[in-house]
Design an enzyme around this catalytic site. Structure first.
Site: not given
Ligand code: NAD
Ligand code: UDX
Length: 471
Positions: A161, A220, A276
Site C-alpha cells: 500500500e 515497497k 513507516c
Molecule cells: P495499525 O497498527 O494501525 O493496524 C494494524 C491492526 O491489525 C491493529 O488494529 C491490530 O489490532 C490488528 N491485528 C494485529 N494482529 C492481528 C491478527 N492476528 N488478527 C486480527 N487483527 C490483528 O497498522 P497500520 O498503520 O494499518 O499498518 C499496517 C501495515 O501497513 C504495516 O505493515 C505498515 O507498515 C503498512 N503500511 C502503513 C501505512 C501507513 O500510512 N500507516 C502505509 C503503507 C503501508
Molecule cells: C509514507 C509514504 O509517503 C507513503 O507512500 C507510504 O505508503 C507510507 O509512508 P506517511 O508517512 O503517511 O506516508 O506520510 P508522508 O507524507 O510520506 O510524510 C512522512 C513524514 O515526512 C512526515 O513527518 C512529513 O511531515 C515529512 N515530510 C514529508 C517532510 O518533512 N518533508 C516533505 O517534503 C514531505
C-alpha cells in the site's frame, strides 16, 4: 444477496480500514469484511467516532457500512466465507531478540496466517498488504501449507500500500499505481488477475502493474527509502543553509525546477516522522546486513542518522537562542501529530522534542487540533522518553487551543504544519507571551518577516539565524 466475491481484511488499522472501505465503496458487487482482534477498534469503526482521523473517510464509511462493508471481531467467520483475504496487520520494528531495533516483527503476520490455515474450508487468495521484508511471502506460504486441511490451495500475492496518511482517501481514489506481485505460475497469474479485477472497478488498467513477488515486496521498501532519502537530503542541506545564509526554501525551489528532480517531497522540516519511513529503512538495512551487503546497509542507514541529527540540531538551536537554558521556562509545542491532517503520532518529531525539553526541566505546553490528551500522555510516558507518567504530568500541560497554550510562554515551537497555525492572531499571542518572545518554526510554515514586525524573535529551519549569527 448474490455477491460477485467476498473480501476479508485482517487488521482494521490506518491501512486496512481506509483501503478496504474504498474497495467497498468502489465495488458494490463485493462484500467486504474488515476484522480485528481489538474489540475497541471495531466498536469505534461501527460508531460515529471512527478510530482514525482521515479527511473524507467518514463519508466513505457511512456510504457503505452495513450494506457491503462490515466491521467485526468475527475473524474466523470472515475468513471462512471470503475468497480474497488481505493481511493488513502491523509489522513494527522488533523491540527485543534477534534484529532488535531494526528487523520487522512478523509475529502478527504469522498469527494471521496460522488462523487462516486453521479455519479455511476452501481455497483462498491471501494478499500481503502489510509492508514486509523481501521474501516474506515464502514464509507465509510455508505456514499456510503446513497447517491447512487437505485439498485447500493458498495463492499468495504481494499488494503493498502506498497511501500517505492525511491524504489516504484521495490517494486510494486515484493511486499513481497499484502494484500486484505474484508467482509467475498459472495459478499465481490467475490470482493476480482476480485481484486486478477488483482494482479495475476504479483504477485504469495501465496503472495496475504486475510483477514477480519479490520485486513487488522490495519495491515497497525501495519507495519508502527513496522518499525518506529526499527528506534527509534536503534536511542535510538545511543545516548548510543555516550556516551560510542560503535559504532552504529557495534552494528546494531552484533544484525542484529541474524536471529530473521535481518539486515534490523537498520540504525541509524538523525531521520526518510516521510509522513507516524509519521502520521500513531499518528493515531494509537489516535485510542488507543479513545478506552481507555492508556498504548498502550503511548507505541507507545514513537516512535515519540525518533524521535524528536534524531533531538534535533544532533543539540545540532553540536552547542556544533561549540564552543557553530552558530550565523552568515555558516552551509551547504547536502540533504533536507527525504531519497535518492526521491524529497519528507514531514516530512524531514532537515526541523527540518534548523529551529533550523534559530532560532540561522545562515546562512543556502542548496543543494539537486532533491528537487526544491520552495519546500525548501515553507517548511521552514511554520508556526512553521519560521516567513515566508522574514525570510527564509534572512537566507537560495539554491545552485545548493554541492561544491558551501560548500564554506566558517563552517560546513557541512549530512541530506540525497544521493550516490553523498559519491563521492564528500572532499579535494577540505576542502580547500574552514572556519577552523576548521566540518562535521556532520547524516546518517553514510562518512568514518570519511579518512576525519580526510584531516583535517576535524568529528562527526557522534552513534559514539564516539572526540570534546565532548576530543579524
Ligand atoms: P495499525 O497498527 O494501525 O493496524 C494494524 C491492526 O491489525 C491493529 O488494529 C491490530 O489490532 C490488528 N491485528 C494485529 N494482529 C492481528 C491478527 N492476528 N488478527 C486480527 N487483527 C490483528 O497498522 P497500520 O498503520 O494499518 O499498518 C499496517 C501495515 O501497513 C504495516 O505493515 C505498515 O507498515 C503498512 N503500511 C502503513 C501505512 C501507513 O500510512 N500507516 C502505509 C503503507 C503501508
Ligand atoms: C509514507 C509514504 O509517503 C507513503 O507512500 C507510504 O505508503 C507510507 O509512508 P506517511 O508517512 O503517511 O506516508 O506520510 P508522508 O507524507 O510520506 O510524510 C512522512 C513524514 O515526512 C512526515 O513527518 C512529513 O511531515 C515529512 N515530510 C514529508 C517532510 O518533512 N518533508 C516533505 O517534503 C514531505
Amino acid at each position: 444477496k448474490n455477491w460477485k466475491g467476498k473480501i476479508c481484511c485482517i487488521g482494521a488499522g490506518y491501512v486496512g480500514g481506509p483501503t478496504c472501505s474504498v474497495i467497498a465503496i468502489k465495488c458494490p458487487d463485493y462484500k467486504v469484511s474488515i476484522v480485528d482482534v481489538n474489540p475497541h477498534r471495531i466498536a469505534a469503526w461501527n460508531s460515529d467516532d471512527l478510530p482514525i482521523y482521515e479527511p473524507g473517510l467518514d463519508d466513505v464509511v457511512k456510504a457503505c457500512r452495513n450494506r457491503n462493508l462490515f466491521f467485526t471481531t468475527d475473524v474466523d467467520g470472515a475468513i471462512v466465507e471470503s475468497d480474497i483475504i488481505f493481511v493488513s496487520v502491523n509489522t513494527p520494528t522488533k523491540k527485543h531478540g534477534l534484529g532488535s531495533g531494526m528487523a520487522a516483527d512478523l509475529t502478527y503476520i504469522e498469527s494471521a496466517c496460522r488462523r487462516i490455515a486453521q479455519v479455511a474450508t476452501s481455497s483462498k487468495i491471501v494478499v500481503e498488504k502489510s509492508t514486509v521484508p523481501c521474501r516474506t511471502a515464502e514464509s507465509m506460504r510455508a505456514i499456510l501449507e503446513a497447517n491447512s486441511r487437505n485439498g485447500i490451495r493458498f495463492d499468495i500475492l504481494s499488494n503493498p500500500e502506498f497511501l500517505a496518511e492525511g491524504t489516504a482517501i484521495t490517494d486510494l481514489f486515484g493511486p499513481d499505481r497499484v502494484l500486484i506481485g505474484s508467482l509467475q505460475t498459472p495459478e499465481g497469474l490467475a490470482a493476480q488477475k482476480a485481484l486486478a479485477d477488483v482494482y479495475a472497478h476504479w483504477v485504469p488498467r495501465d496503472r495496475i502493474i504486475t510483477m514477480n513477488l519479490w520485486s513487488s515486496e522490495l519495491s515497497k521498501l525501495a519507495a519508502n527509502a527513496l522518499l525518506a532519502q529526499r527528506i534527509s537530503s534536503i534536511n542535510s542541506l538545511s543545516a548548510l543553509c543555516e550556516a551560510t545564509g542560503a535559504d532552504v526554501d529557495e534552494v528546494a525551489f531552484a533544484v525542484g525546477k529541474d524536471s529530473r528532480i521535481g518539486p515534490k517531497f523537498l520540504k525541509a522540516s524538523v525531521a520526518f516522522g510516521g510509522s513507516c519511513f524509519q521502520k521500513d529503512i531499518l528493515n531494509l538495512v537489516y535485510l542488507c546486513e543479513s545478506l552481507h551487503l555492508k556498504e548498502v546497509a550503511e548507505y541507507w542507514r545514513q537516512v535515519v542518522v540525518i533524521n535524528e541529527y536534524q531533531k538534535q540540531r533544532f533543539v540545540r538551536r532553540i536552547v542556544h537562542a533561549l540564552f543557553d537554558t530552558v530550565t523552568s521556562k515555558k516552551i509551547c509545542l504547536l502540533g504533536f501529530a507527525f504531519k497535518k491532517n492526521t491524529g497519528d503520532t507514531r514516530e512524531s518529531a514532537a515526541i523527540g522534542l518534548a523529551k529533550y525539553f523534559m530532560d532540561e526541566d522545562a515546562n512543556v505546553h502542548i496543543y494539537d487540533p486532533k491528537v487526544t490528551d491520552e495519546q500525548i500522555l501515553m507517548d511521552l510516558s514511554e520508556p526512553g522518553i521519560s521516567s513515566g507518567i508522574e514525570e510527564v504530568k509534572k512537566k507537560i500541560t495539554i491545552f485545548k487551543d493554541a492561544y491558551s497554550a501560548a500564554e506566558d510562554a517563552d517560546a513557541l515551537v512549530i512541530c506540525t504544519e497544521w493550516d490553523e497555525f498559519k491563521a492564528l492572531d500572532y499579535q494577540t499571542i505576542y502580547q500574552a507571551m514572556k519577552k523576548p518572545a521566540f518562535i521556532f518554526d520547524g516546518r517553514l510554515l510562518l512568514d518570519a518577516s511579518e512576525l519580526r514586525k510584531i516583535g517576535f524573535k524568529v528562527e526557522t529551519i534552513g534559514k539564516p539565524s539572526p540570534a546565532t549569527r548576530g543579524y
